[in-house]
Design an enzyme around this catalytic site. Structure first.
Site, mmCIF file in Angstrom:
data_model
loop_
_atom_site.group_PDB
_atom_site.id
_atom_site.type_symbol
_atom_site.label_atom_id
_atom_site.label_comp_id
_atom_site.label_asym_id
_atom_site.label_seq_id
_atom_site.Cartn_x
_atom_site.Cartn_y
_atom_site.Cartn_z
ATOM 1 N N ASP A 1 -37.253 -66.880 -1.042
ATOM 2 C CA ASP A 1 -38.245 -66.574 -2.077
ATOM 3 C C ASP A 1 -38.067 -65.144 -2.582
ATOM 4 O O ASP A 1 -38.946 -64.285 -2.423
ATOM 5 C CB ASP A 1 -39.656 -66.790 -1.531
ATOM 6 C CG ASP A 1 -39.905 -68.242 -1.158
ATOM 7 O OD1 ASP A 1 -39.245 -69.126 -1.741
ATOM 8 O OD2 ASP A 1 -40.750 -68.494 -0.280
ATOM 9 N N ALA B 1 -45.249 -81.982 -10.272
ATOM 10 C CA ALA B 1 -46.579 -82.593 -10.340
ATOM 11 C C ALA B 1 -46.942 -82.883 -11.790
ATOM 12 O O ALA B 1 -47.963 -82.418 -12.291
ATOM 13 C CB ALA B 1 -47.611 -81.678 -9.699
ATOM 14 N N LEU C 1 -39.714 -77.301 -6.126
ATOM 15 C CA LEU C 1 -40.377 -77.222 -7.428
ATOM 16 C C LEU C 1 -41.812 -77.737 -7.369
ATOM 17 O O LEU C 1 -42.592 -77.502 -8.278
ATOM 18 C CB LEU C 1 -39.593 -78.026 -8.463
ATOM 19 C CG LEU C 1 -38.122 -77.651 -8.641
ATOM 20 C CD1 LEU C 1 -37.492 -78.500 -9.732
ATOM 21 C CD2 LEU C 1 -37.976 -76.176 -8.953
ATOM 22 N N LYS C 2 -42.118 -78.492 -6.304
ATOM 23 C CA LYS C 2 -43.437 -79.132 -6.170
ATOM 24 C C LYS C 2 -43.829 -79.805 -7.488
ATOM 25 O O LYS C 2 -44.900 -79.557 -8.045
ATOM 26 C CB LYS C 2 -44.497 -78.136 -5.706
ATOM 27 C CG LYS C 2 -44.254 -77.603 -4.301
ATOM 28 C CD LYS C 2 -45.422 -76.769 -3.794
ATOM 29 C CE LYS C 2 -45.134 -76.271 -2.388
ATOM 30 N NZ LYS C 2 -44.074 -75.231 -2.377
ATOM 31 N N ARG D 1 -40.155 -65.117 4.754
ATOM 32 C CA ARG D 1 -40.325 -63.667 4.869
ATOM 33 C C ARG D 1 -39.858 -63.099 6.202
ATOM 34 O O ARG D 1 -39.322 -61.982 6.253
ATOM 35 C CB ARG D 1 -41.794 -63.302 4.620
ATOM 36 C CG ARG D 1 -42.185 -63.340 3.157
ATOM 37 C CD ARG D 1 -43.688 -63.202 2.978
ATOM 38 N NE ARG D 1 -44.394 -64.445 3.286
ATOM 39 C CZ ARG D 1 -45.712 -64.584 3.253
ATOM 40 N NH1 ARG D 1 -46.478 -63.538 2.958
ATOM 41 N NH2 ARG D 1 -46.271 -65.747 3.510
ATOM 42 N N PRO E 1 -43.476 -75.542 6.669
ATOM 43 C CA PRO E 1 -43.575 -74.146 6.233
ATOM 44 C C PRO E 1 -44.664 -73.429 7.014
ATOM 45 O O PRO E 1 -45.381 -74.038 7.814
ATOM 46 C CB PRO E 1 -43.950 -74.280 4.758
ATOM 47 C CG PRO E 1 -44.740 -75.546 4.699
ATOM 48 C CD PRO E 1 -44.138 -76.462 5.744
#
Length: 208
Positions: free
Chosen positions: A7, A61, A58-59, A186, A162
């Protein structure tokens, strides 16, 4: 097994971290920050540089046609899996699943998920058992929920969790609860030594 969540915005940084950690990582997950910052070509570059499979987080929706239009380009760019939200309905999910392998969001790892997503968990599991995606997303921050989902999910459907590290989830606890993969971002990419950070999580999972 570790999924590295890259990310970050910068292509050079992403490629460097991916190369440094590839010995301890099973797959790489790219999200909107990296795609927006570096373009869809980053998917192919990461695959070529590491030899690892790529999850496009991308989730999705949207309505079926829009989901399909987006998914087609992302699969063409080299993505092996696309993450899809099931709350938009079976038709929108199947529109992506017709083009390639998918991962369904069953539960998320942040506190806000408890408000609207978790009440629908059983319906999402039912849909997953029907469409048989590669895997589902379950919260590494709540191992008891991973266990709940694992007990109800069809055999062969993977669980990816996650929330490991920065959000408080523990890799070994998630695996013991039934996860097949832990998604870590992270704690690896912000570490002074990403390779060492990945190795430590890898060893934790293996009990070393």
């Amino acid at each position: 097994m570790i999924v590295l969540a890259l990310d970050v915005y910068d292509e050079d940084r992403a490629l460097k971290i991916a190369e440094e950690t590839k010995d301890y990582v099973a797959m790489i997950k790219v999200n909107w920050p990296l795609i927006i910052g570096s373009g869809l070509d980053i998917i192919r570059k990461l695959k070529d540089r590491t030899g690892l499979k790529i999850i496009a987080d991308l989730k999705l929706a949207d309505i079926p046609n829009t989901n399909k239009l987006i998914a087609r380009k992302v699969y063409e760019a080299g993505a092996d899996y696309i993450i899809v939200h099931p709350f938009v309905g079976r038709d929108s999910v199947e529109a992506v699943n017709e083009l390639g392998e998918i991962i369904l969001v069953v539960e998320m790892s942040h506190p806000g998920a408890l408000e609207f997503i978790n009440p629908l968990t059983d319906k999402f599991i039912e849909l997953a058992n029907d469409v048989e995606p590669f895997g589902v997303i379950a919260p590494g921050t709540r191992p008891e929920r991973v266990k709940y989902i694992r007990e109800r999910l069809k055999e062969g459907v993977k669980i990816l969790t996650p929330g490991i590290g920065a959000q408080g989830g523990k890799a070994k606890e998630a695996i013991e609860a039934g996860a097949d993969y832990v998604i870590v971002g992270r704690s690896i990419y912000n570490a002074p030594n990403p390779r060492e950070a990945a190795r430590e999580i890898y060893d934790e999972i293996r009990g070393e």
